[in-house]
Motif scaffolding. Sequence first.
Motif, PDB file in Angstrom:
ATOM      1  N   GLY A  41       0.812  -1.508  -0.014  1.00  0.00           N
ATOM      2  CA  GLY A  41       0.027   0.200  -0.037  1.00  0.00           C
ATOM      3  C   GLY A  41       0.747   1.349  -0.067  1.00  0.00           C
ATOM      4  O   GLY A  41       0.715   2.072  -0.749  1.00  0.00           O
ATOM      5  N   LEU A  42       1.935   1.246   0.991  1.00  0.00           N
ATOM      6  CA  LEU A  42       2.666   2.345   0.903  1.00  0.00           C
ATOM      7  C   LEU A  42       3.697   2.768  -0.278  1.00  0.00           C
ATOM      8  O   LEU A  42       3.840   3.749  -0.807  1.00  0.00           O
ATOM      9  CB  LEU A  42       3.806   2.274   2.060  1.00  0.00           C
ATOM     10  N   GLY A  63      -5.130  -8.240   0.549  1.00  0.00           N
ATOM     11  CA  GLY A  63      -5.776  -7.575   1.632  1.00  0.00           C
ATOM     12  C   GLY A  63      -7.163  -8.317   2.026  1.00  0.00           C
ATOM     13  O   GLY A  63      -7.490  -8.581   3.312  1.00  0.00           O
ATOM     14  N   GLY A 115     -10.898  -0.148   1.807  1.00  0.00           N
ATOM     15  CA  GLY A 115     -10.028  -0.576   0.511  1.00  0.00           C
ATOM     16  C   GLY A 115     -10.983  -0.897  -0.655  1.00  0.00           C
ATOM     17  O   GLY A 115     -10.663  -0.627  -1.702  1.00  0.00           O
ATOM     18  N   THR A 118     -12.759   1.860  -2.128  1.00  0.00           N
ATOM     19  CA  THR A 118     -11.927   2.658  -3.150  1.00  0.00           C
ATOM     20  C   THR A 118     -11.570   1.815  -4.315  1.00  0.00           C
ATOM     21  O   THR A 118     -11.634   2.447  -5.534  1.00  0.00           O
ATOM     22  CB  THR A 118     -10.440   2.884  -2.381  1.00  0.00           C
ATOM     23  N   ARG A 124     -11.936  -0.519 -10.873  1.00  0.00           N
ATOM     24  CA  ARG A 124     -11.157  -1.292 -11.072  1.00  0.00           C
ATOM     25  C   ARG A 124     -12.021  -3.103 -10.824  1.00  0.00           C
ATOM     26  O   ARG A 124     -13.109  -3.027 -10.119  1.00  0.00           O
ATOM     27  CB  ARG A 124     -10.054  -1.504 -10.007  1.00  0.00           C
ATOM     28  N   LEU A 158      -3.006   1.821  12.225  1.00  0.00           N
ATOM     29  CA  LEU A 158      -2.645   0.445  12.473  1.00  0.00           C
ATOM     30  C   LEU A 158      -1.445   0.077  12.676  1.00  0.00           C
ATOM     31  O   LEU A 158      -0.943  -0.446  13.676  1.00  0.00           O
ATOM     32  CB  LEU A 158      -3.405  -0.370  11.256  1.00  0.00           C
TER      33      LEU A 158
HETATM   34  C1  HEM Z   1      -5.356  -4.279   6.586  1.00  0.00           C
HETATM   35  C2  HEM Z   1      -5.302  -4.253   5.277  1.00  0.00           C
HETATM   36  C3  HEM Z   1      -4.779  -3.218   4.198  1.00  0.00           C
HETATM   37  C4  HEM Z   1      -3.893  -2.327   4.744  1.00  0.00           C
HETATM   38  C5  HEM Z   1      -2.858  -2.264   5.748  1.00  0.00           C
HETATM   39  C6  HEM Z   1      -3.970  -1.320   3.595  1.00  0.00           C
HETATM   40  C7  HEM Z   1      -2.732  -0.326   3.484  1.00  0.00           C
HETATM   41  C8  HEM Z   1      -2.879   0.399   2.427  1.00  0.00           C
HETATM   42  C9  HEM Z   1      -2.103   1.765   2.401  1.00  0.00           C
HETATM   43  C10 HEM Z   1      -1.073   2.343   3.332  1.00  0.00           C
HETATM   44  C11 HEM Z   1      -2.262   2.472   1.244  1.00  0.00           C
HETATM   45  C12 HEM Z   1      -1.734   3.713   0.706  1.00  0.00           C
HETATM   46  C13 HEM Z   1      -2.378   4.809   1.180  1.00  0.00           C
HETATM   47  C14 HEM Z   1      -1.904   6.184   0.878  1.00  0.00           C
HETATM   48  O1  HEM Z   1      -1.119   6.405   0.017  1.00  0.00           O
HETATM   49  O2  HEM Z   1      -2.243   7.291   1.776  1.00  0.00           O
HETATM   50  C15 HEM Z   1      -3.469   1.749   0.598  1.00  0.00           C
HETATM   51  C16 HEM Z   1      -3.890   2.282  -0.557  1.00  0.00           C
HETATM   52  C17 HEM Z   1      -4.756   1.348  -1.174  1.00  0.00           C
HETATM   53  N1  HEM Z   1      -5.509   0.117  -0.815  1.00  0.00           N
HETATM   54 FE1  HEM Z   1      -5.089  -0.947   0.843  1.00  0.00          FE
HETATM   55  N2  HEM Z   1      -4.751  -1.774   2.635  1.00  0.00           N
HETATM   56  C18 HEM Z   1      -5.458  -2.906   3.057  1.00  0.00           C
HETATM   57  C19 HEM Z   1      -6.360  -3.703   2.526  1.00  0.00           C
HETATM   58  C20 HEM Z   1      -6.785  -3.263   1.370  1.00  0.00           C
HETATM   59  C21 HEM Z   1      -7.865  -4.099   0.778  1.00  0.00           C
HETATM   60  C22 HEM Z   1      -8.712  -5.368   1.154  1.00  0.00           C
HETATM   61  C23 HEM Z   1      -8.281  -3.357  -0.727  1.00  0.00           C
HETATM   62  C24 HEM Z   1      -9.030  -3.769  -1.783  1.00  0.00           C
HETATM   63  C25 HEM Z   1      -9.949  -4.894  -1.979  1.00  0.00           C
HETATM   64  C26 HEM Z   1      -7.218  -1.975  -0.563  1.00  0.00           C
HETATM   65  C27 HEM Z   1      -7.289  -1.305  -1.541  1.00  0.00           C
HETATM   66  C28 HEM Z   1      -6.544  -0.144  -1.885  1.00  0.00           C
HETATM   67  C29 HEM Z   1      -6.525   0.770  -2.707  1.00  0.00           C
HETATM   68  C30 HEM Z   1      -7.669   0.581  -4.044  1.00  0.00           C
HETATM   69  C31 HEM Z   1      -5.660   1.607  -2.517  1.00  0.00           C
HETATM   70  C32 HEM Z   1      -5.337   2.966  -3.283  1.00  0.00           C
HETATM   71  C33 HEM Z   1      -4.366   2.532  -4.213  1.00  0.00           C
HETATM   72  C34 HEM Z   1      -4.805   3.450  -5.451  1.00  0.00           C
HETATM   73  O3  HEM Z   1      -5.908   3.136  -6.204  1.00  0.00           O
HETATM   74  O4  HEM Z   1      -4.089   4.632  -5.919  1.00  0.00           O
HETATM   75  N3  HEM Z   1      -6.251  -2.303   0.635  1.00  0.00           N
HETATM   76  N4  HEM Z   1      -3.662   0.746   1.221  1.00  0.00           N
END
Ligand code: HEM
Length: 190
Positions: A41-42, A63, A115, A118, A124, A158
Motif C-alpha cells: 500500500g505504501l 488484503g 479499501g 476505493t 477496478r 494500524l
Molecule cells: C489491513 C489491510 C490493508 C492495509 C494495511 C492497507 C494499506 C494501504 C495503504 C497504506 C495504502 C496507501 C494509502 C496512501 O497512499 O495514503 C493503501 C492504498 C489502497 N488500498 Fe489498501 N490496505 C489494506 C487492505 C486493502 C484491501 C482489502 C483493498 C481492496 C480490496 C485495498 C485497496 C486499496 C486501494 C484501491 C488503494 C489505493 C491505491 C490507488 O488506487 O491508488 N486495500 N492501502
Amino acid sequence: MVKTEPLQSPPPAGAPERYGPVAMLFHWSMFVLVAVVGGLGLMHDSWPKETQAFWINVHALIGLLLWLLLFARFGWRLAHSPPVLPAEIGAFSRRLSTPVHVTLYALMFVIPILGIVTFIWHGRAFDFGIFQVDFGVKSNKAVFHPTEDIHGYLAYALFTLAGVHALAALWHHFIQHDGVLKRMWPARRA
Ligand code: HEM
Ligand code: HEM
C-alpha cells in the motif's frame, strides 16, 4: 490511593499460561500479511504507471485474504478464551491490553472495507488470475478520493498501534521479564 493488588484472582491450577498453536498461527500469519499488504500500500505511488494496476490488484487480493482470515480468527477467538494474565502483571497493562487488542481487530476489519470501496469505485476489477470479478462500477472520484484518504489514515493508525503493541511486548520481555511475549511465542514443548 493507587490500588496495587492484581485485578484478577490467580489463575486456577492447570490453566493454560500460553496462547495455543491456532491462536499463534493466526497472530503471526496476520502480522506477516499486515506487513506485506501495508508495504505494498505504501509503495503504490512508486510503481511505474504500466505495473501500478497489477500491484494494486496484488495489494487488494492479499488484503482480502487478511480480511477473510480475520473472520476465521474472530470466530475462533469467541470460542477460545485467551490464557489468564500472570498475577504479577500491573493494573496499567491489564487495563490497556484488551482495548488495544480490540482496536487492532477493529482496524483490521474496517480498513479492508474502505479499501474494497476505493478499489471498486475506482472502476477496478479484482483479477484472481483464472477469473475476474468486475462490479461494472464507473470510476467516481467523489467516492474513491475520501475513502482512499480514510483507508490510508486508518492504515497508518494500524501501523502505529501495532508498533506500540509490539514495543510493549518487547518491554514486557526484556525489561519486566514477566513472560507476556512468551505467551504468544511459538516454543518447543519441554
Ligand atoms: C489491513 C489491510 C490493508 C492495509 C494495511 C492497507 C494499506 C494501504 C495503504 C497504506 C495504502 C496507501 C494509502 C496512501 O497512499 O495514503 C493503501 C492504498 C489502497 N488500498 Fe489498501 N490496505 C489494506 C487492505 C486493502 C484491501 C482489502 C483493498 C481492496 C480490496 C485495498 C485497496 C486499496 C486501494 C484501491 C488503494 C489505493 C491505491 C490507488 O488506487 O491508488 N486495500 N492501502
Ligand atoms: C500487525 C501487527 C500486529 C497485530 C495486528 C497484532 C494483533 C494482536 C492481537 C489482536 C492480539 C490479541 C490476541 C487475542 O487475545 O485475541 C495480540 C496479542 C499479542 N501480540 Fe500482537 N499483533 C501484532 C504484532 C505483534 C508483534 C510484532 C509482537 C511481538 C513483538 C506481538 C506480540 C503479541 C503478544 C505477546 C500478544 C499476547 C498478549 C497477551 O498475552 O495478552 N504482536 N496481537
